[in-house]
Design a protein around this motif. Structure first.
Motif, PDB file in Angstrom:
ATOM      1  N   TYR A 169      35.562   8.758 -83.846  1.00 40.24           N
ATOM      2  CA  TYR A 169      34.243   8.496 -84.437  1.00 40.24           C
ATOM      3  C   TYR A 169      34.125   9.155 -85.814  1.00 40.24           C
ATOM      4  O   TYR A 169      33.561   8.559 -86.743  1.00 40.24           O
ATOM      5  CB  TYR A 169      33.133   9.000 -83.515  1.00 40.24           C
ATOM      6  CG  TYR A 169      31.763   8.590 -84.006  1.00 40.24           C
ATOM      7  CD1 TYR A 169      31.217   7.372 -83.636  1.00 40.24           C
ATOM      8  CD2 TYR A 169      31.040   9.392 -84.888  1.00 40.24           C
ATOM      9  CE1 TYR A 169      29.978   6.964 -84.109  1.00 40.24           C
ATOM     10  CE2 TYR A 169      29.806   9.001 -85.363  1.00 40.24           C
ATOM     11  CZ  TYR A 169      29.285   7.789 -84.978  1.00 40.24           C
ATOM     12  OH  TYR A 169      28.061   7.388 -85.471  1.00 40.24           O
ATOM     13  N   THR A 188      30.561   4.218 -78.316  1.00 40.00           N
ATOM     14  CA  THR A 188      31.111   3.644 -77.084  1.00 40.00           C
ATOM     15  C   THR A 188      32.505   3.086 -77.321  1.00 40.00           C
ATOM     16  O   THR A 188      33.411   3.284 -76.500  1.00 40.00           O
ATOM     17  CB  THR A 188      30.186   2.532 -76.560  1.00 40.00           C
ATOM     18  OG1 THR A 188      28.855   3.030 -76.455  1.00 40.00           O
ATOM     19  CG2 THR A 188      30.651   2.039 -75.215  1.00 40.00           C
ATOM     20  N   ALA A 189      32.687   2.394 -78.443  1.00 35.81           N
ATOM     21  CA  ALA A 189      34.010   1.850 -78.767  1.00 35.81           C
ATOM     22  C   ALA A 189      35.036   2.965 -78.954  1.00 35.81           C
ATOM     23  O   ALA A 189      36.191   2.835 -78.538  1.00 35.81           O
ATOM     24  CB  ALA A 189      33.921   0.996 -80.037  1.00 35.81           C
ATOM     25  N   SER A 190      34.629   4.069 -79.554  1.00 32.47           N
ATOM     26  CA  SER A 190      35.529   5.209 -79.746  1.00 32.47           C
ATOM     27  C   SER A 190      35.956   5.797 -78.401  1.00 32.47           C
ATOM     28  O   SER A 190      37.125   6.135 -78.201  1.00 32.47           O
ATOM     29  CB  SER A 190      34.847   6.288 -80.591  1.00 32.47           C
ATOM     30  OG  SER A 190      34.468   5.793 -81.852  1.00 32.47           O
ATOM     31  N   TYR A 192      36.004   4.202 -75.493  1.00 36.62           N
ATOM     32  CA  TYR A 192      36.842   3.204 -74.821  1.00 36.62           C
ATOM     33  C   TYR A 192      38.270   3.267 -75.353  1.00 36.62           C
ATOM     34  O   TYR A 192      39.240   3.256 -74.582  1.00 36.62           O
ATOM     35  CB  TYR A 192      36.240   1.819 -75.035  1.00 36.62           C
ATOM     36  CG  TYR A 192      36.997   0.682 -74.383  1.00 36.62           C
ATOM     37  CD1 TYR A 192      37.249   0.688 -73.020  1.00 36.62           C
ATOM     38  CD2 TYR A 192      37.446  -0.394 -75.129  1.00 36.62           C
ATOM     39  CE1 TYR A 192      37.937  -0.359 -72.406  1.00 36.62           C
ATOM     40  CE2 TYR A 192      38.133  -1.443 -74.537  1.00 36.62           C
ATOM     41  CZ  TYR A 192      38.383  -1.419 -73.193  1.00 36.62           C
ATOM     42  OH  TYR A 192      39.061  -2.444 -72.592  1.00 36.62           O
ATOM     43  N   ALA A 193      38.409   3.380 -76.685  1.00 38.84           N
ATOM     44  CA  ALA A 193      39.743   3.473 -77.300  1.00 38.84           C
ATOM     45  C   ALA A 193      40.444   4.771 -76.903  1.00 38.84           C
ATOM     46  O   ALA A 193      41.644   4.772 -76.604  1.00 38.84           O
ATOM     47  CB  ALA A 193      39.613   3.389 -78.827  1.00 38.84           C
ATOM     48  N   LEU A 204      35.810  -2.546 -69.347  1.00 34.72           N
ATOM     49  CA  LEU A 204      34.655  -2.789 -70.213  1.00 34.72           C
ATOM     50  C   LEU A 204      33.362  -2.805 -69.413  1.00 34.72           C
ATOM     51  O   LEU A 204      32.315  -2.360 -69.898  1.00 34.72           O
ATOM     52  CB  LEU A 204      34.838  -4.113 -70.959  1.00 34.72           C
ATOM     53  CG  LEU A 204      35.450  -4.039 -72.363  1.00 34.72           C
ATOM     54  CD1 LEU A 204      35.619  -5.428 -72.928  1.00 34.72           C
ATOM     55  CD2 LEU A 204      34.595  -3.179 -73.287  1.00 34.72           C
ATOM     56  N   ILE A 218      30.177  -4.027 -77.524  1.00 36.11           N
ATOM     57  CA  ILE A 218      31.222  -3.003 -77.360  1.00 36.11           C
ATOM     58  C   ILE A 218      32.594  -3.592 -77.687  1.00 36.11           C
ATOM     59  O   ILE A 218      33.380  -2.992 -78.425  1.00 36.11           O
ATOM     60  CB  ILE A 218      31.214  -2.449 -75.913  1.00 36.11           C
ATOM     61  CG1 ILE A 218      29.898  -1.743 -75.619  1.00 36.11           C
ATOM     62  CG2 ILE A 218      32.382  -1.476 -75.708  1.00 36.11           C
ATOM     63  CD1 ILE A 218      29.734  -1.362 -74.156  1.00 36.11           C
ATOM     64  N   THR A 221      32.873  -4.335 -81.491  1.00 34.75           N
ATOM     65  CA  THR A 221      33.003  -3.102 -82.268  1.00 34.75           C
ATOM     66  C   THR A 221      34.348  -2.434 -82.024  1.00 34.75           C
ATOM     67  O   THR A 221      34.962  -1.883 -82.940  1.00 34.75           O
ATOM     68  CB  THR A 221      31.874  -2.117 -81.920  1.00 34.75           C
ATOM     69  OG1 THR A 221      30.615  -2.785 -82.041  1.00 34.75           O
ATOM     70  CG2 THR A 221      31.896  -0.917 -82.838  1.00 34.75           C
ATOM     71  N   TYR A 222      34.827  -2.490 -80.783  1.00 38.66           N
ATOM     72  CA  TYR A 222      36.126  -1.900 -80.444  1.00 38.66           C
ATOM     73  C   TYR A 222      37.241  -2.567 -81.251  1.00 38.66           C
ATOM     74  O   TYR A 222      38.098  -1.886 -81.829  1.00 38.66           O
ATOM     75  CB  TYR A 222      36.378  -2.047 -78.944  1.00 38.66           C
ATOM     76  CG  TYR A 222      37.803  -1.798 -78.529  1.00 38.66           C
ATOM     77  CD1 TYR A 222      38.328  -0.507 -78.501  1.00 38.66           C
ATOM     78  CD2 TYR A 222      38.634  -2.859 -78.172  1.00 38.66           C
ATOM     79  CE1 TYR A 222      39.645  -0.279 -78.120  1.00 38.66           C
ATOM     80  CE2 TYR A 222      39.948  -2.639 -77.791  1.00 38.66           C
ATOM     81  CZ  TYR A 222      40.442  -1.352 -77.774  1.00 38.66           C
ATOM     82  OH  TYR A 222      41.748  -1.136 -77.405  1.00 38.66           O
ATOM     83  N   ARG A 223      37.242  -3.900 -81.286  1.00 37.81           N
ATOM     84  CA  ARG A 223      38.278  -4.616 -82.049  1.00 37.81           C
ATOM     85  C   ARG A 223      38.202  -4.254 -83.526  1.00 37.81           C
ATOM     86  O   ARG A 223      39.249  -4.082 -84.188  1.00 37.81           O
ATOM     87  CB  ARG A 223      38.121  -6.126 -81.845  1.00 37.81           C
ATOM     88  CG  ARG A 223      38.504  -6.602 -80.453  1.00 37.81           C
ATOM     89  CD  ARG A 223      38.615  -8.119 -80.415  1.00 37.81           C
ATOM     90  NE  ARG A 223      37.324  -8.759 -80.638  1.00 37.81           N
ATOM     91  CZ  ARG A 223      36.478  -9.103 -79.675  1.00 37.81           C
ATOM     92  NH1 ARG A 223      36.791  -8.845 -78.407  1.00 37.81           N
ATOM     93  NH2 ARG A 223      35.329  -9.680 -79.957  1.00 37.81           N
ATOM     94  N   VAL A 226      39.501  -0.531 -84.057  1.00 40.85           N
ATOM     95  CA  VAL A 226      40.958  -0.462 -83.885  1.00 40.85           C
ATOM     96  C   VAL A 226      41.671  -1.081 -85.077  1.00 40.85           C
ATOM     97  O   VAL A 226      42.675  -0.541 -85.577  1.00 40.85           O
ATOM     98  CB  VAL A 226      41.380  -1.157 -82.572  1.00 40.85           C
ATOM     99  CG1 VAL A 226      42.892  -1.325 -82.504  1.00 40.85           C
ATOM    100  CG2 VAL A 226      40.893  -0.356 -81.379  1.00 40.85           C
TER     101      VAL A 226
END
Length: 329
Positions: A169, A188-190, A192-193, A204, A218, A221-223, A226
């Motif tokens: 983050y 949240t994406a951070s 998850y990664a 997810l 989520i 934003t995750y894609r 990354v």
């Protein structure tokens, strides 16, 4: 009288210079072994000795121990006796370096403060909080890291995952990836990664259940995170979900090993390609429970894995077919 004072002063200065020169010479001589002339000297703090590595001569002994004067026999006792603060951490916006004023309105002796002192302490807390978050970036970071910690606690993720999520983050914030996206979404994406990087992935659906944003946001934003941060994240391994599912269902170690075996066979046969790793893991756990006579219903597995019973049935048949093909071969 003046000449006497002047000569006495100069004599003291000369004596001091000679003493300093002797000290420097002695320090220089200590850098090499007086026996063999080697400079390979090793300090052994446990025994309080300085030893020559080449000839083994003990050059100094009974050295001063510069460590603490107290001893501790476990971690709790060490924390109680230690007089230093906690180590720095990325899980706090100021890395834990700022001062915290306790909420208890008591002095060092445990006595309750007077009303005037309580008002003063409350003003100090207010100003301390303002100084801890002096600009919008720090306020953003404080809110996001609080979200990361809350979600990680709800998902039972270890501390190393929280640290990694905090670092991801911070990188996203430094590289200006937040405009147009919510703080909760990037946090949240951070997480998850970080969970996938650490080998303790969460699906997810599980992440979305504890997050304040929708599943689609989520994933999107995750894609983005990354891709922009160039994070190296391997595809989730179905076997990494097995221990958690088996533990939640109360299955034995034998069932867990059988589920892993089914998944390894599926990988060899290429059945796992294009399939959800969560669905494969849930189906393997269900199949293993039947093969080891530990009756578990599809609805129970579905509830633990947070996927539909239809998915479990489909993957279950595919896993057993792959196992039969290996047996025939």
């Amino acid at each position: 009288m003046t000449d006497t004072v002047r000569s006495y002063t100069s004599e003291r200065a000369r004596t001091r210079d000679e003493t300093e020169n002797d000290t420097e010479e002695s320090e220089t001589s200590e850098l090499q072994c007086p026996e063999c002339g080697s400079r390979s000297l090793v300090n052994d703090p446990e025994h309080g000795e300085t030893v020559c590595e080449d000839c083994g001569l003990v050059i100094e002994e009974n050295e001063i121990d510069h460590g603490p004067e107290w001893r501790a026999f476990d971690a709790t006792e060490k924390d109680q006796k230690s007089r230093v603060g906690a180590p720095t951490t990325n899980m706090m916006h100021d890395k834990g370096l700022s001062t915290n004023i306790g909420w208890q309105d008591k002095d060092a002796y445990g006595k309750t403060l007077s009303s005037r002192q309580r008002e003063k302490m409350q003003r100090l807390r207010t100003w301390n909080e303002r100084f801890r978050t002096r600009d919008s970036k720090e306020r953003n970071l404080k809110q996001a890291l609080g979200e990361v910690d809350r979600m990680a606690s709800a998902l039972g993720l270890p501390e190393n995952v929280r640290e990694t999520a905090s670092v991801i983050y911070r990188r996203a914030l430094d590289e200006d990836l937040l405009p147009g996206r919510s703080i909760e979404g990037v946090a949240t994406a951070s997480l998850y990664a970080a969970a996938r990087q650490a080998g303790t992935p969460r699906s997810l659906d599980e992440i979305a259940a504890v997050s304040r944003v929708e599943k689609d946001e989520i994933a999107r934003t995750y894609r983005y995170v990354v891709r922009e941060l160039k994070l190296e994240i391997k595809p989730a391994d179905p076997e990494s979900y097995v221990p958690r599912f088996a533990s939640d269902l109360g299955l034995s170690d034998e069932s867990e090993r059988r589920a892993r075996s089914l998944l390894q066979t599926a990988k060899e046969q290429g059945v796992h390609s294009g399939k959800s790793p969560v669905g494969l893991a849930a189906a393997a756990v269900y199949a293993a429970s039947l093969l080891t006579n530990e009756k578990v219903t599809q609805s129970e597995v579905s509830e633990v894995a947070n996927i539909s019973e239809v998915t479990i049935r489909n993957r279950y048949h595919e896993l057993l077919e792959a196992e039969e093909q290996v047996g025939v071969a």
